[in-house]
Design a protein around this motif. Structure first.
Motif, PDB file in Angstrom:
ATOM      1  N   ILE A  38      -8.794 -33.548 -24.411  1.00 19.31           N
ATOM      2  CA  ILE A  38      -8.791 -33.156 -25.830  1.00 19.31           C
ATOM      3  C   ILE A  38      -9.792 -33.941 -26.667  1.00 19.31           C
ATOM      4  O   ILE A  38      -9.925 -33.689 -27.861  1.00 19.31           O
ATOM      5  CB  ILE A  38      -7.375 -33.281 -26.449  1.00 19.31           C
ATOM      6  CG1 ILE A  38      -6.789 -34.685 -26.251  1.00 19.31           C
ATOM      7  CG2 ILE A  38      -6.434 -32.265 -25.822  1.00 19.31           C
ATOM      8  CD1 ILE A  38      -7.074 -35.645 -27.367  1.00 19.31           C
ATOM      9  N   ASP A  39     -10.492 -34.886 -26.049  1.00 17.18           N
ATOM     10  CA  ASP A  39     -11.475 -35.653 -26.810  1.00 17.18           C
ATOM     11  C   ASP A  39     -12.752 -34.842 -26.999  1.00 17.18           C
ATOM     12  O   ASP A  39     -13.133 -34.035 -26.160  1.00 17.18           O
ATOM     13  CB  ASP A  39     -11.797 -36.977 -26.119  1.00 17.18           C
ATOM     14  CG  ASP A  39     -12.194 -36.808 -24.662  1.00 17.18           C
ATOM     15  OD1 ASP A  39     -11.414 -36.215 -23.902  1.00 17.18           O
ATOM     16  OD2 ASP A  39     -13.294 -37.261 -24.292  1.00 17.18           O
ATOM     17  N   ARG A  40     -13.388 -35.079 -28.154  1.00 17.02           N
ATOM     18  CA  ARG A  40     -14.662 -34.440 -28.475  1.00 17.02           C
ATOM     19  C   ARG A  40     -15.674 -35.503 -28.873  1.00 17.02           C
ATOM     20  O   ARG A  40     -15.308 -36.604 -29.277  1.00 17.02           O
ATOM     21  CB  ARG A  40     -14.474 -33.434 -29.624  1.00 17.02           C
ATOM     22  CG  ARG A  40     -13.938 -32.085 -29.177  1.00 17.02           C
ATOM     23  CD  ARG A  40     -13.559 -31.226 -30.379  1.00 17.02           C
ATOM     24  NE  ARG A  40     -12.189 -31.471 -30.798  1.00 17.02           N
ATOM     25  CZ  ARG A  40     -11.718 -31.180 -31.996  1.00 17.02           C
ATOM     26  NH1 ARG A  40     -12.517 -30.673 -32.924  1.00 17.02           N
ATOM     27  NH2 ARG A  40     -10.465 -31.412 -32.297  1.00 17.02           N
ATOM     28  N   HIS A  41     -16.926 -35.140 -28.769  1.00 13.80           N
ATOM     29  CA  HIS A  41     -17.961 -36.109 -29.106  1.00 13.80           C
ATOM     30  C   HIS A  41     -17.995 -36.384 -30.602  1.00 13.80           C
ATOM     31  O   HIS A  41     -17.739 -35.516 -31.431  1.00 13.80           O
ATOM     32  CB  HIS A  41     -19.325 -35.632 -28.619  1.00 13.80           C
ATOM     33  CG  HIS A  41     -19.520 -35.843 -27.154  1.00 13.80           C
ATOM     34  ND1 HIS A  41     -19.498 -37.097 -26.574  1.00 13.80           N
ATOM     35  CD2 HIS A  41     -19.718 -34.965 -26.129  1.00 13.80           C
ATOM     36  CE1 HIS A  41     -19.686 -36.979 -25.270  1.00 13.80           C
ATOM     37  NE2 HIS A  41     -19.815 -35.701 -24.984  1.00 13.80           N
ATOM     38  N   GLY A  42     -18.331 -37.616 -30.927  1.00 11.84           N
ATOM     39  CA  GLY A  42     -18.467 -38.063 -32.301  1.00 11.84           C
ATOM     40  C   GLY A  42     -19.079 -39.447 -32.286  1.00 11.84           C
ATOM     41  O   GLY A  42     -19.636 -39.889 -31.282  1.00 11.84           O
ATOM     42  N   GLY A  82       6.082 -24.448 -17.159  1.00 14.62           N
ATOM     43  CA  GLY A  82       5.526 -25.577 -16.418  1.00 14.62           C
ATOM     44  C   GLY A  82       5.146 -26.751 -17.289  1.00 14.62           C
ATOM     45  O   GLY A  82       5.749 -26.993 -18.339  1.00 14.62           O
ATOM     46  N   THR A  83       4.133 -27.491 -16.832  1.00 16.85           N
ATOM     47  CA  THR A  83       3.686 -28.702 -17.521  1.00 16.85           C
ATOM     48  C   THR A  83       2.232 -28.574 -17.945  1.00 16.85           C
ATOM     49  O   THR A  83       1.396 -28.103 -17.166  1.00 16.85           O
ATOM     50  CB  THR A  83       3.841 -29.934 -16.602  1.00 16.85           C
ATOM     51  OG1 THR A  83       5.219 -30.113 -16.271  1.00 16.85           O
ATOM     52  CG2 THR A  83       3.324 -31.200 -17.279  1.00 16.85           C
ATOM     53  N   ALA A  84       1.956 -28.990 -19.164  1.00 17.21           N
ATOM     54  CA  ALA A  84       0.578 -29.038 -19.663  1.00 17.21           C
ATOM     55  C   ALA A  84       0.259 -30.482 -20.008  1.00 17.21           C
ATOM     56  O   ALA A  84       0.990 -31.128 -20.766  1.00 17.21           O
ATOM     57  CB  ALA A  84       0.408 -28.149 -20.890  1.00 17.21           C
ATOM     58  N   PHE A  85      -0.828 -30.987 -19.428  1.00 16.11           N
ATOM     59  CA  PHE A  85      -1.291 -32.340 -19.705  1.00 16.11           C
ATOM     60  C   PHE A  85      -2.472 -32.276 -20.663  1.00 16.11           C
ATOM     61  O   PHE A  85      -3.383 -31.463 -20.490  1.00 16.11           O
ATOM     62  CB  PHE A  85      -1.746 -33.041 -18.421  1.00 16.11           C
ATOM     63  CG  PHE A  85      -0.683 -33.183 -17.373  1.00 16.11           C
ATOM     64  CD1 PHE A  85       0.275 -34.188 -17.466  1.00 16.11           C
ATOM     65  CD2 PHE A  85      -0.647 -32.327 -16.281  1.00 16.11           C
ATOM     66  CE1 PHE A  85       1.249 -34.323 -16.491  1.00 16.11           C
ATOM     67  CE2 PHE A  85       0.324 -32.455 -15.302  1.00 16.11           C
ATOM     68  CZ  PHE A  85       1.275 -33.456 -15.409  1.00 16.11           C
ATOM     69  N   PHE A  86      -2.467 -33.151 -21.646  1.00 13.99           N
ATOM     70  CA  PHE A  86      -3.587 -33.267 -22.586  1.00 13.99           C
ATOM     71  C   PHE A  86      -4.093 -34.702 -22.498  1.00 13.99           C
ATOM     72  O   PHE A  86      -3.360 -35.642 -22.843  1.00 13.99           O
ATOM     73  CB  PHE A  86      -3.128 -32.938 -24.012  1.00 13.99           C
ATOM     74  CG  PHE A  86      -2.546 -31.557 -24.152  1.00 13.99           C
ATOM     75  CD1 PHE A  86      -3.343 -30.466 -24.479  1.00 13.99           C
ATOM     76  CD2 PHE A  86      -1.182 -31.338 -23.939  1.00 13.99           C
ATOM     77  CE1 PHE A  86      -2.806 -29.195 -24.608  1.00 13.99           C
ATOM     78  CE2 PHE A  86      -0.633 -30.069 -24.062  1.00 13.99           C
ATOM     79  CZ  PHE A  86      -1.451 -28.989 -24.392  1.00 13.99           C
ATOM     80  N   THR A  87      -5.325 -34.870 -22.013  1.00 14.28           N
ATOM     81  CA  THR A  87      -5.827 -36.210 -21.720  1.00 14.28           C
ATOM     82  C   THR A  87      -6.874 -36.675 -22.725  1.00 14.28           C
ATOM     83  O   THR A  87      -7.610 -35.874 -23.291  1.00 14.28           O
ATOM     84  CB  THR A  87      -6.437 -36.264 -20.308  1.00 14.28           C
ATOM     85  OG1 THR A  87      -7.538 -35.344 -20.228  1.00 14.28           O
ATOM     86  CG2 THR A  87      -5.415 -35.904 -19.256  1.00 14.28           C
ATOM     87  N   ALA A  88      -6.943 -37.984 -22.908  1.00 13.71           N
ATOM     88  CA  ALA A  88      -7.911 -38.608 -23.807  1.00 13.71           C
ATOM     89  C   ALA A  88      -9.059 -39.230 -23.017  1.00 13.71           C
ATOM     90  O   ALA A  88      -8.924 -39.529 -21.827  1.00 13.71           O
ATOM     91  CB  ALA A  88      -7.217 -39.695 -24.641  1.00 13.71           C
ATOM     92  N   GLU A 138       0.079 -43.632 -22.771  1.00 12.35           N
ATOM     93  CA  GLU A 138      -1.243 -44.130 -23.130  1.00 12.35           C
ATOM     94  C   GLU A 138      -2.313 -43.151 -22.638  1.00 12.35           C
ATOM     95  O   GLU A 138      -2.426 -42.891 -21.431  1.00 12.35           O
ATOM     96  CB  GLU A 138      -1.492 -45.514 -22.499  1.00 12.35           C
ATOM     97  CG  GLU A 138      -2.884 -46.072 -22.715  1.00 12.35           C
ATOM     98  CD  GLU A 138      -3.196 -46.352 -24.180  1.00 12.35           C
ATOM     99  OE1 GLU A 138      -4.373 -46.478 -24.510  1.00 12.35           O
ATOM    100  OE2 GLU A 138      -2.249 -46.458 -24.982  1.00 12.35           O
ATOM    101  N   GLY A 139      -3.055 -42.591 -23.577  1.00  8.48           N
ATOM    102  CA  GLY A 139      -4.136 -41.677 -23.220  1.00  8.48           C
ATOM    103  C   GLY A 139      -3.697 -40.321 -22.713  1.00  8.48           C
ATOM    104  O   GLY A 139      -4.511 -39.577 -22.154  1.00  8.48           O
ATOM    105  N   LEU A 140      -2.421 -39.979 -22.914  1.00  2.00           N
ATOM    106  CA  LEU A 140      -1.910 -38.741 -22.322  1.00  2.00           C
ATOM    107  C   LEU A 140      -0.741 -38.189 -23.125  1.00  2.00           C
ATOM    108  O   LEU A 140       0.174 -38.927 -23.504  1.00  2.00           O
ATOM    109  CB  LEU A 140      -1.448 -39.024 -20.886  1.00  2.00           C
ATOM    110  CG  LEU A 140      -0.887 -37.862 -20.074  1.00  2.00           C
ATOM    111  CD1 LEU A 140      -1.981 -36.856 -19.741  1.00  2.00           C
ATOM    112  CD2 LEU A 140      -0.241 -38.384 -18.782  1.00  2.00           C
TER     113      LEU A 140
END
Length: 349
Positions: free
Chosen positions: A64-68, A192-198, A45-47
């Motif tokens: 990774i979220d952008r404005h809209g 390694g590890t890459a996290f992409f968060t919302a 959730e969110g990740l």
């Protein structure tokens, strides 16, 4: 110029919608790109978590979220970050919100489009006609020509694409450029590890990341959070290739990790600036002029350090930009090159 593979990837990702609170379709695109590069990808959730063959060796994170916008009623649209954060009254709550009320004019006449939040399917286009603060709700309301049939809950993304002008990359870079950089690492054998968060822009991303570390983290959770960092003009942004931080408004960062990045910058001839020191110096000038001091800023890393009771720490590596939170945010190509090189150095690839 960064290599063609990175530029092509950034062009692809910047055209994919990822409005705050409606990032699922972007996660799907990321999953495809990462798995094509050999990463093991897991959704939470969110990740989104992408791992190489030695997951605990180096850990990076990028939101990774952008404005809209988001549709909140018949032909009514609000700023998605405020809706996602469950804010019902936006006046005088924080520096960032006060700033938003001042820059609403920036979005007038911007082209936008509606999309399905899970699949990313296109649902029509429009143009922002006006934006105002509703006197009854104290909330930012956008009026759009062309999306009258869109139903409540539909995310509305700004039409965006990458431009290369006068030695700078330009677009809504925050923070898709960092996401592209982390995907790009897997092209070079990142283990390694890459996290992409919302929902970072709504102040929620740290919660999703902390949940992962509580479940799977080890004893040394040194995290490098990557992002853009705003400056008032091109001259100020170009004073340095990279931006570091010792702290933000929430917490002090890991001193050893910060010192490591500073040492690597010196070893490899990359100019850098500590953003917290810069803000403090600017505040001294502002106070002397009778102006209000600016905040040190609230970052994903500061929030997670403050909330994790020592479980997670680390530091940041940032790209200096101008035009923050607009469609014309830009970064010097030299800074982007230095940023990519630094990530590879830290990851030892």
């Amino acid at each position: 110029m960064p290599n063609d593979a990175f530029i092509d990837l950034l062009k692809l990702l910047i055209r994919q919608p990822s409005v705050v609170g409606a990032e699922h379709s972007f996660f799907r695109v990321l999953q495809r790109e990462l798995e094509e590069r050999g990463a093991k990808v897991t959704w939470y959730e969110g990740l989104l978590v992408a791992q190489g063959s030695d997951p605990m060796s180096t850990m990076f994170s990028a939101h990774i979220d952008r404005h809209g916008l988001v549709c909140t009623g018949p032909n009514e649209f609000q700023y998605a970050a405020f809706v996602s954060a469950n804010r019902t009254d936006l006046l005088n709550n924080s520096v960032s919100e006060e700033l938003m009320t001042k820059v609403t004019e920036r979005f007038n006449h911007e082209e936008v489009y509606a999309y399905e939040p899970w699949s990313g399917v296109y649902r029509g286009k429009g143009v922002i006609k006006s934006c105002y603060v509703c006197e009854y709700r104290n909330n930012l309301i956008f009026e759009i020509d062309g999306l009258e049939s869109v139903v409540a809950g539909t995310p509305i993304a700004f039409k965006d694409q990458l431009h290369i002008r006068e030695g700078r990359l330009e677009g809504q870079l925050d923070n898709v450029i960092s996401a592209a950089a982390l995907v790009h690492l897997f092209d070079h054998g990142f283990k390694g590890t890459a996290f992409f968060t919302a929902q970072e822009e709504a102040g929620k991303s740290w919660r999703y990341l902390l949940e992962w570390f509580r479940r799977f983290g080890g004893s040394t959770n040194r995290l490098f959070v990557v992002d853009t960092s705003p400056f008032p003009n091109t001259a100020a942004a170009n004073e340095q290739l990279l931006v570091l931080r010792e702290k933000d408004a929430n917490a002090t960062f890991n001193s050893q990790s910060t010192a490591l990045i500073e040492q690597l910058c010196q070893q490899h001839g990359m100019s850098y600036l500590y953003k917290n020191r810069y803000v403090e110096q600017e505040n001294s000038k502002r106070l002397a002029q009778g102006l209000t001091a600016q905040s040190l800023g609230s970052t994903e890393l500061g929030r997670i350090i403050a909330a994790s009771n020592g479980l997670v720490d680390g530091t940041t590596i940032q790209i200096p930009t101008i035009g923050y939170h607009t469609m014309n945010e830009s970064a010097a190509i030299e800074s982007v090159e230095a940023f990519l090189d630094m990530l590879k150095i830290v990851a030892e690839i």
